[in-house]
Design an enzyme around this catalytic site. Structure first.
Site, PDB file in Angstrom:
ATOM      1  N   GLU A 104      22.690   6.315   8.636  1.00 58.44           N
ATOM      2  CA  GLU A 104      23.712   7.160   8.016  1.00 58.44           C
ATOM      3  C   GLU A 104      24.641   6.305   7.152  1.00 58.44           C
ATOM      4  OE1 GLU A 104      23.924  10.416  11.669  1.00 58.44           O
ATOM      5  OE2 GLU A 104      25.767   9.469  10.963  1.00 58.44           O
ATOM      6  N   ALA A 160       7.583  -0.056  13.802  1.00 56.96           N
ATOM      7  CA  ALA A 160       7.568  -0.298  12.360  1.00 56.96           C
ATOM      8  C   ALA A 160       7.815  -1.773  12.050  1.00 56.96           C
ATOM      9  CB  ALA A 160       8.612   0.575  11.674  1.00 56.96           C
ATOM     10  N   GLU A 166      15.476  -1.858   8.807  1.00 55.49           N
ATOM     11  CA  GLU A 166      14.946  -1.959  10.173  1.00 55.49           C
ATOM     12  C   GLU A 166      15.443  -3.217  10.875  1.00 55.49           C
ATOM     13  OE1 GLU A 166      10.775  -1.000  10.386  1.00 55.49           O
ATOM     14  OE2 GLU A 166      10.996   0.428   8.736  1.00 55.49           O
ATOM     15  N   THR A 190      18.807  -6.076   9.942  1.00 58.15           N
ATOM     16  CA  THR A 190      19.088  -7.152   9.003  1.00 58.15           C
ATOM     17  C   THR A 190      18.744  -8.505   9.622  1.00 58.15           C
ATOM     18  OG1 THR A 190      21.354  -7.447   9.794  1.00 58.15           O
ATOM     19  CG2 THR A 190      21.005  -5.821   8.040  1.00 58.15           C
TER      20      THR A 190
END
Length: 392
Positions: A141, A250, A371, A373
């Protein structure tokens, strides 16, 4: 003086690919061949024109790479190693392609496969596996990136339904997705919701002006009193651990994908250095160039060895989140350095879209950030080493 014929693939220096089983090598080669025919000819133009090659999606479905590491529902059920090698070939073409496949398979499909109801799985997974439908994953967000516990999107009970309000940003595939897995706070904690495109109150807006991942769709999602039936809830997802588990899936693909981007950049540098003549000899014949090439090749081989090790752990069901963090931290950072260094070997031509190193370097700036830092994964590894959580 020539010592021997040059290597076509820098990874052959240490014979690292030779340890990959024949079945996984065959899958990798098939993916490479299909992408060479259908993706490589268009990807530079897609990057230049901010266009995702959506026409490739059904072909990726036919190839079997969408959700390939999942079982049933039209998914291939491949090993983690095979999935990783496919990600490597996808990102060797462009990070945007690997990002699409990662979000489709490891975020959208995995969230349904792991946490969804049987009805949700039957409705969506076969379509997503074929590429007949596209999925996205709505967690990030405007005010909640590295700290997903701060998400403000909220779902409230209204009779037998739920009402969803809020927004998401930096969502890969968002503008073209047929279905979104959306995470929201509820009175019972964070829950996941399946939100099909066309649901009243659900709209998307693509993010433009990107200097990275230009051959990828990145979007904002908006939810204005979106009413959802109780059947839209992912029944197995309760708490923040659920979306974080999806992200680990992922991130594993990124560990391999980064190696692909770095390999392609280095191969471009090797080919250019061999053909570019200055001061009466190929640039590859100068000591400073060979120092760059040798250093990059050793680092690339190390990154692949790490990826292969993590794949073996994952296939043995022993892979831990902090190990994935270590892999993403090392391999993406290494890939960024290789892409940048490769660009320097091309001199002024290195900034041309005709060559891949700078495109990879630009894309990897996003991969370095999304995904998790570099800083976040550093602290995850630090917490594993010390036993002390330093985020708060």
């Amino acid at each position: 003086m020539s010592v021997r014929s040059p290597l076509n693939d820098p990874l052959d220096l240490l014979e690292v690919p030779a340890d990959v089983p024949a079945e996984e090598r065959a899958i990798q080669q098939t993916v490479r061949d299909v992408l060479a025919d259908h993706a490589r000819p268009v990807i530079a133009d897609c990057f230049e024109n901010h266009r995702f090659p959506r026409e490739l999606v059904p072909r990726l479905g036919e190839l079997g790479v969408l959700g390939m590491h999942l079982d049933g529902y039209g998914c291939a059920g491949s090993s983690a190693l095979a999935y990783g090698l496919a990600c490597m070939e996808l990102e060797a073409v462009d990070s945007g392609l690997r990002s699409f496949v990662s979000v489709q398979g490891s975020l959208s499909m995995f969230s349904l496969h792991r946490f969804g109801s049987e009805e949700q799985k039957q409705e969506w997974l076969p379509q997503l596996a074929k590429g007949a439908a596209i999925g996205c994953f709505g967690l990030t967000e405007p005010d909640a990136g590295s700290d997903p516990s701060g998400i403000r999107t909220r779902a409230e009970r209204r009779g037998g339904d739920w009402v969803l309000r809020g927004s998401k940003t930096w969502i890969t595939n968002g503008g073209i997705a047929d279905v979104a897995t959306v995470w929201a706070t509820t009175e019972d904690g964070v829950r996941g919701f399946v939100v099909p495109r066309g649901t009243p109150g659900f709209v998307t807006r693509d993010i433009t002006g990107k200097l990275s991942l230009r051959a990828s769709v990145t979007s904002e999602l908006f939810f204005d009193d979106v009413r959802l039936p109780d059947s839209a809830v992912l029944p197995g997802a309760k708490g923040l651990r659920a979306p974080l588990t999806c992200l680990d899936e992922a991130r594993f693909g990124i560990v391999f994908g980064a190696v692909g981007a770095a390999r392609d950049a280095l191969q471009a540098a090797l080919a250019y250095a061999d053909s570019r003549v200055q001061f009466g000899r190929p640039v590859s014949g100068f000591q400073l160039t060979q120092r760059k090439l040798a250093g990059m090749t050793v680092e690339l081989s190390t990154a692949l060895l790490l990826a292969l090790h993590l794949a073996r752990l994952k296939d043995a069901d022993r892979l831990r989140p902090e190990q994935i963090s270590a892999g993403k931290l090392h391999n993406v950072r290494t890939a960024v350095e290789i892409a940048r260094e490769s660009r320097t070997i091309l001199g002024g031509n290195g900034i041309s879209g005709e060559y891949s190193p700078l495109r990879h370097a630009n894309n990897l700036e996003s991969v370095l950030t999304y995904e998790g830092t570099e800083e976040v994964h550093t602290l995850v590894v630090g917490a594993a080493l010390t036993g002390l959580q330093s985020f708060r």
